[in-house]
Scaffold this active site. Structure first.
Site, mmCIF file in Angstrom:
data_model
loop_
_atom_site.group_PDB
_atom_site.id
_atom_site.type_symbol
_atom_site.label_atom_id
_atom_site.label_comp_id
_atom_site.label_asym_id
_atom_site.label_seq_id
_atom_site.Cartn_x
_atom_site.Cartn_y
_atom_site.Cartn_z
ATOM 1 N N TYR A 197 83.761 57.712 90.323
ATOM 2 C CA TYR A 197 83.206 56.359 90.403
ATOM 3 C C TYR A 197 81.934 56.320 89.569
ATOM 4 O O TYR A 197 81.087 57.207 89.664
ATOM 5 C CB TYR A 197 82.880 56.009 91.855
ATOM 6 C CG TYR A 197 82.204 54.659 92.037
ATOM 7 C CD1 TYR A 197 82.895 53.484 91.779
ATOM 8 C CD2 TYR A 197 80.885 54.581 92.471
ATOM 9 C CE1 TYR A 197 82.280 52.242 91.953
ATOM 10 C CE2 TYR A 197 80.268 53.344 92.653
ATOM 11 C CZ TYR A 197 80.961 52.177 92.390
ATOM 12 O OH TYR A 197 80.352 50.964 92.568
ATOM 13 N N LYS A 224 70.083 57.271 92.188
ATOM 14 C CA LYS A 224 69.871 57.832 93.537
ATOM 15 C C LYS A 224 68.565 58.636 93.670
ATOM 16 O O LYS A 224 67.514 58.022 93.773
ATOM 17 C CB LYS A 224 71.124 58.585 93.979
ATOM 18 C CG LYS A 224 72.327 57.610 93.999
ATOM 19 C CD LYS A 224 73.575 58.058 94.705
ATOM 20 C CE LYS A 224 74.520 56.876 94.881
ATOM 21 N NZ LYS A 224 75.744 56.905 94.120
ATOM 22 N N ASP A 271 77.896 61.892 84.420
ATOM 23 C CA ASP A 271 77.362 60.936 85.373
ATOM 24 C C ASP A 271 76.782 61.733 86.536
ATOM 25 O O ASP A 271 77.501 62.125 87.458
ATOM 26 C CB ASP A 271 78.458 59.974 85.841
ATOM 27 C CG ASP A 271 77.924 58.967 86.852
ATOM 28 O OD1 ASP A 271 76.745 59.103 87.259
ATOM 29 O OD2 ASP A 271 78.684 58.054 87.242
HETATM 30 C C1 LIG Z 1 76.372 55.733 93.219
HETATM 31 C C2 LIG Z 1 76.990 56.098 91.952
HETATM 32 C C3 LIG Z 1 77.020 55.204 90.865
HETATM 33 C C4 LIG Z 1 76.605 53.769 90.984
HETATM 34 O O1 LIG Z 1 75.244 53.636 91.229
HETATM 35 P P1 LIG Z 1 74.724 52.215 91.793
HETATM 36 O O2 LIG Z 1 73.233 52.410 91.839
HETATM 37 O O3 LIG Z 1 75.344 52.046 93.141
HETATM 38 O O4 LIG Z 1 75.137 51.169 90.832
HETATM 39 C C5 LIG Z 1 77.483 55.665 89.649
HETATM 40 N N1 LIG Z 1 77.930 56.923 89.507
HETATM 41 C C6 LIG Z 1 77.931 57.799 90.531
HETATM 42 C C7 LIG Z 1 78.408 59.192 90.296
HETATM 43 C C8 LIG Z 1 77.483 57.418 91.788
HETATM 44 O O5 LIG Z 1 77.524 58.282 92.792
#
Ligand SMILES: *Cc1c(COP(=O)(O)O)cnc(C)c1O
Length: 431
Positions: free
Chosen positions: A144, A270, A242
């Site tokens: 994701y 995060k 990511d």
């Molecule tokens: C949480 C997450 C996102 C999205 O981040 P948001 O701040 O919720 O838009 C993208 N990539 C990864 C791997 C994530 O865990």
């Protein structure tokens, strides 16, 4: 557990907010409960509006590596806030946080701050396409990367639990026509694509969660990330890590430090915001300088690099770079993991725990998860039962079966033992 206030507020919220929540996975879909309405948090615990106190393993879905309301974060943010909350003009704290991160992560020379992980991966893709002047993106099934169109294809748990067949309505075919999908950990298929498919030369980038967290914690198999690095280099595509979840979570240098891989671009989020809306994309200057105002790849944000949020990130990073921080955090995580593994063994439950650094998932109904297909075979009913059982005991885990659980430096061994015992009791009663 009495949840009268939570239920009343949730009912009122449903009248004015779709589903009563501002992010779908908060809705407790499929759990047979109305969602929690939280009032406050301190250390490793949250308190709901009915006064129930819960040990928190969701931690705002990962950011709170120091736990809730860490005193130095609160102090720093309060200081910054008193000076004004937003200017739309550059501030020194942006330069300081950028410099700190660039010094900590060897693959970075420059970094651009945005406000959400979604924006970070969206920017990374645009930059990769602008830099390489190629159209196609490779994405791994079950990873994701946020909710923008091009990457909302077979994307993780929040999406799959709502809409198991499709991705999302409202995404036109053109937006995803250049997104190619492969199974996570399928080293052979991806290598074969790069070595023999004529489309390989049109690939701008591979984007990957180096440790998958959004189908529950699924580590990369040996050789998988290495293959992605070799093949992208060979065909002149970029490798985008990511690390929105894994960055500063599985170690000070993230998954790239842990596995010794140098991606071309890295997305953060995060933890780098310490509980505030901060995310970023970083990499080699030769690529990053294609962003506006230097280059022709456009990206912007009214609240990007917001000084209050930057200060929260700064204070958080200052704590986690202290010697021994990760050793202690990982030791506590392993304590929980080992105890859960022991009770799985003792009760012969069909389940497994997978973990990397301070993230873990207890998968029920499966013995190993290497990709989305295996993650999808978890026992949802058993999970819902476990979620409710733990909630009654005062333990809050992420409210979906294929999610990462997180530990913070604030988690105490007493609470970890209590959690392990509750899980063990659940297995004893339910196998
Ligand atoms: C949480 C997450 C996102 C999205 O981040 P948001 O701040 O919720 O838009 C993208 N990539 C990864 C791997 C994530 O865990």
């Amino acid at each position: 557990m009495l949840r009268v206030q939570s239920e009343a507020i949730y009912r009122k919220a449903c009248a004015v907010i779709p589903g009563g929540v501002n992010s779908p996975v908060r809705a407790f879909s499929g759990l047979g409960l109305s969602p929690l309405i939280v009032e406050s948090g301190a250390g490793d615990q949250i308190k709901d509006v009915d006064g129930n106190v819960l040990i928190d393993y969701c931690l705002s879905w990962g950011p709170l590596i120091l736990g809730h309301a860490h005193p130095t974060v609160v102090k720093g943010v309060s200081e910054q806030l008193a000076k004004g909350s937003s200017f739309g003009i550059a501030t020194e704290i942006e330069q300081r946080l950028a410099e700190k991160i660039v010094h900590l992560i060897p693959s970075l020379e420059k970094i651009r701050f945005v406000s959400s992980g979604t924006e970070a991966t969206m920017t990374a893709l645009r930059l990769a396409r602008g830099y390489t002047e190629r159209p196609k993106i490779i994405k791994l099934i079950g990873n994701y990367h946020g909710h923008h169109d091009a990457l909302l294809v077979q994307a993780g748990s929040g999406v799959s639990s709502l809409n198991p067949l499709a991705t999302s309505k409202g995404i036109h075919a053109g937006a995803i026509a250049d997104t190619l999908l492969f199974s996570f950990n399928d080293t052979a298929a991806i290598r074969s694509f790069f070595q023999s498919n004529p489309m390989a030369g049109q690939v701008a980038a591979v984007i990957v969660e180096p440790v998958a967290g959004n189908m529950g914690v699924v580590p990369p198999e040996p050789g998988f990330l290495e293959m992605l690095r070799e093949e992208t280099l060979r065909v002149g595509a970029l490798l985008i890590f990511d690390e929105v979840m894994t960055g500063f979570r599985v170690g000070l240098q993230g998954a790239q430090g842990l596995y010794g891989i140098n991606p071309d671009l890295t997305c953060f989020g995060k933890v780098i915001g310490g509980g505030f809306p901060v995310a970023a994309v970083g990499g080699k200057a030769a690529i990053m300088d294609h962003l506006a105002p230097l280059g022709q790849v456009y990206q912007a944000g009214t609240l990007s690099g917001n000084p209050v949020a930057m200060r929260a990130g700064w204070e958080t990073l200052c704590q986690i770079e202290q010697p021994g921080f990760y050793e202690d955090l990982f030791r506590k995580t392993e304590l929980l993991v080992k105890k859960i593994q022991a009770s799985i063994k003792k009760t012969h439950a069909k389940a497994c725990v997978q973990h990397v650094g301070s993230m873990l998932t207890l998968f029920l109904g499966v013995e190993q998860v290497r990709n989305k297909q295996e993650a999808a075979s978890v026992d949802e009913q058993q999970f819902a039962k476990m979620f409710r059982f733990l909630l009654e005991k005062g333990i809050y885990i992420p409210p979906a079966s294929q999610e990462a659980w997180f530990l913070s430096s604030a988690h105490t061994e007493v609470h970890i033992d209590f959690t392990a015992e509750a899980i063990s009791e659940f297995f004893e009663k339910n196998v």
